[in-house]
Design an enzyme around this catalytic site. Sequence first.
Site, PDB file in Angstrom:
ATOM      1  N   GLY A 113       0.840 -13.814  -4.004  1.00 11.77           N
ATOM      2  CA  GLY A 113       0.498 -12.605  -4.741  1.00 11.77           C
ATOM      3  C   GLY A 113       1.654 -11.631  -4.787  1.00 11.77           C
ATOM      4  O   GLY A 113       2.624 -11.766  -4.033  1.00 11.77           O
ATOM      5  N   LYS A 114       1.555 -10.672  -5.699  1.00  9.86           N
ATOM      6  CA  LYS A 114       2.584  -9.641  -5.820  1.00  9.86           C
ATOM      7  C   LYS A 114       1.913  -8.291  -5.945  1.00  9.86           C
ATOM      8  O   LYS A 114       0.959  -8.126  -6.703  1.00  9.86           O
ATOM      9  CB  LYS A 114       3.463  -9.903  -7.043  1.00  9.86           C
ATOM     10  CG  LYS A 114       4.649  -8.943  -7.177  1.00  9.86           C
ATOM     11  CD  LYS A 114       5.504  -9.270  -8.386  1.00  9.86           C
ATOM     12  CE  LYS A 114       4.849  -8.791  -9.665  1.00  9.86           C
ATOM     13  NZ  LYS A 114       5.736  -8.919 -10.851  1.00  9.86           N
ATOM     14  N   GLY A 115       2.403  -7.316  -5.179  1.00 10.10           N
ATOM     15  CA  GLY A 115       1.858  -5.969  -5.232  1.00 10.10           C
ATOM     16  C   GLY A 115       2.925  -4.971  -5.630  1.00 10.10           C
ATOM     17  O   GLY A 115       4.068  -5.339  -5.934  1.00 10.10           O
ATOM     18  N   PHE A 124       4.482  -2.919  -3.790  1.00  8.83           N
ATOM     19  CA  PHE A 124       5.533  -2.714  -2.791  1.00  8.83           C
ATOM     20  C   PHE A 124       6.182  -4.002  -2.302  1.00  8.83           C
ATOM     21  O   PHE A 124       7.054  -3.969  -1.437  1.00  8.83           O
ATOM     22  CB  PHE A 124       4.974  -1.949  -1.588  1.00  8.83           C
ATOM     23  CG  PHE A 124       4.148  -0.753  -1.964  1.00  8.83           C
ATOM     24  CD1 PHE A 124       4.684   0.258  -2.746  1.00  8.83           C
ATOM     25  CD2 PHE A 124       2.821  -0.644  -1.559  1.00  8.83           C
ATOM     26  CE1 PHE A 124       3.930   1.361  -3.109  1.00  8.83           C
ATOM     27  CE2 PHE A 124       2.061   0.460  -1.909  1.00  8.83           C
ATOM     28  CZ  PHE A 124       2.613   1.461  -2.692  1.00  8.83           C
ATOM     29  N   VAL A 152       2.711 -10.965  -1.350  1.00 17.24           N
ATOM     30  CA  VAL A 152       1.716 -11.442  -0.393  1.00 17.24           C
ATOM     31  C   VAL A 152       2.024 -12.915  -0.114  1.00 17.24           C
ATOM     32  O   VAL A 152       2.206 -13.705  -1.045  1.00 17.24           O
ATOM     33  CB  VAL A 152       0.277 -11.301  -0.943  1.00 17.24           C
ATOM     34  CG1 VAL A 152      -0.731 -11.809   0.096  1.00 17.24           C
ATOM     35  CG2 VAL A 152      -0.018  -9.857  -1.322  1.00 17.24           C
ATOM     36  N   LYS A 189       0.598  -9.244   3.594  1.00 12.99           N
ATOM     37  CA  LYS A 189       1.143  -8.357   2.572  1.00 12.99           C
ATOM     38  C   LYS A 189       2.409  -7.733   3.151  1.00 12.99           C
ATOM     39  O   LYS A 189       2.348  -7.008   4.142  1.00 12.99           O
ATOM     40  CB  LYS A 189       0.106  -7.295   2.190  1.00 12.99           C
ATOM     41  CG  LYS A 189       0.575  -6.368   1.085  1.00 12.99           C
ATOM     42  CD  LYS A 189      -0.584  -5.688   0.357  1.00 12.99           C
ATOM     43  CE  LYS A 189      -1.426  -4.800   1.238  1.00 12.99           C
ATOM     44  NZ  LYS A 189      -2.408  -4.030   0.469  1.00 12.99           N
ATOM     45  N   ASP A 221     -11.441   1.039  -6.213  1.00 15.00           N
ATOM     46  CA  ASP A 221     -10.546   0.152  -6.957  1.00 15.00           C
ATOM     47  C   ASP A 221     -11.165  -1.236  -7.083  1.00 15.00           C
ATOM     48  O   ASP A 221     -10.490  -2.259  -6.903  1.00 15.00           O
ATOM     49  CB  ASP A 221      -9.182   0.078  -6.266  1.00 15.00           C
ATOM     50  CG  ASP A 221      -8.082  -0.471  -7.188  1.00 15.00           C
ATOM     51  OD1 ASP A 221      -8.285  -0.462  -8.422  1.00 15.00           O
ATOM     52  OD2 ASP A 221      -7.040  -0.898  -6.668  1.00 15.00           O
TER      53      ASP A 221
END
Length: 358
Positions: A17-19, A21, A24, A39, A134
């Site tokens: 995953g990508k957030g 900041f 993941v 994360k 969210d």
Amino acid sequence: MDGEINKSMFIFKNVIGKGAFGYVWRVEKKPSRFPFAVKVMSKAKVFNMRSVDTVINEMKLLSQLKHPFIVNMNYAFQEKENLYLVSDFMVGGDLRYHLTLRQRRFSERQAQFIIACVILGLEYLHNNGILHRDVRPENILIDGKGYCKLADFGLARIWQPLNSSDTSGAPGYAAPEVLNRQNHGTEVDYFAVGIIAHELMLGKRPYPGNDRQTYKENVMKIQAELKKADTPESWNHEASDFINKCILRKPTSRLGLNGPNEVKSHVWFKDFDWQALLARKLNSPFIPSIKRKNFDRKNFILKPEEQESTLQIKMNQELLMQPSIQALFDGYKYDIDEEKRKELEREENEKKKRNKLK
């Protein structure tokens, strides 16, 4: 200290995953090789995006929460450049992946099960005075048995009556009262639940708009409503009624105003066994194949505008050399094993006290 949790205790396997900041990762903890998700957040990015309070708040909230229908935190630690938040690994990926790539629409039984899982997660949060704020498919993760859990508590807050200044939610899922900067309560989460149920039924959201302004204009233009003719033949109209009552723009009329029991008591969930779901005794009607990687690699490739220049990297390094910046992240630490040890010690001490009184 050598015994404190740190990066060397994990084997980093692959990005899942990508957030905002960072990335993941799927990792395995030594020596058991038990899988977790980590994360990894760049301190420089967190500081530059004015999000220090957000990441600290998420860690502190998760340290107080434990429930089978949320993605629980197991460890949190930091190094000079990064923060690390270690949570349950969800092999089934997120609901967004399955909505967009694998199965654009779901059967009514599948959708009902997914929504019921989300409701149980929200019930736990709301009963503890917490708004998630969210709720969206990207933040609904699926385990190997097809059970869904709420994730990403960066925008979650303990409810305060005067919270109009708190912005939250993504375009497509944010409630009207949030968009209009009004005080809001748990109803914002149920608005998002209705949007997701609509998406599971029809493969699209009731209010289009990929940016906040367009979405807001569409929400404020007209009240979306599913008619009987809009309901797929294989679905009961009670599902449409549930969606319609969740996506009401007026929060005082919205399903969930009077708490989670009101949502669970809706006719769409008539005869639904909530206790069996909570005990994880139901068979999920949607179980992602664990033989496939349930994520899209294209989402993790940095766009040119996201890549840091040599100058930016140097500036970040200089930034993190400042003790005042590092001090902002003091206390970013959690160890579930240590917490369990403390709990056992407390129980032993209580037992000794009771024995003395006998």
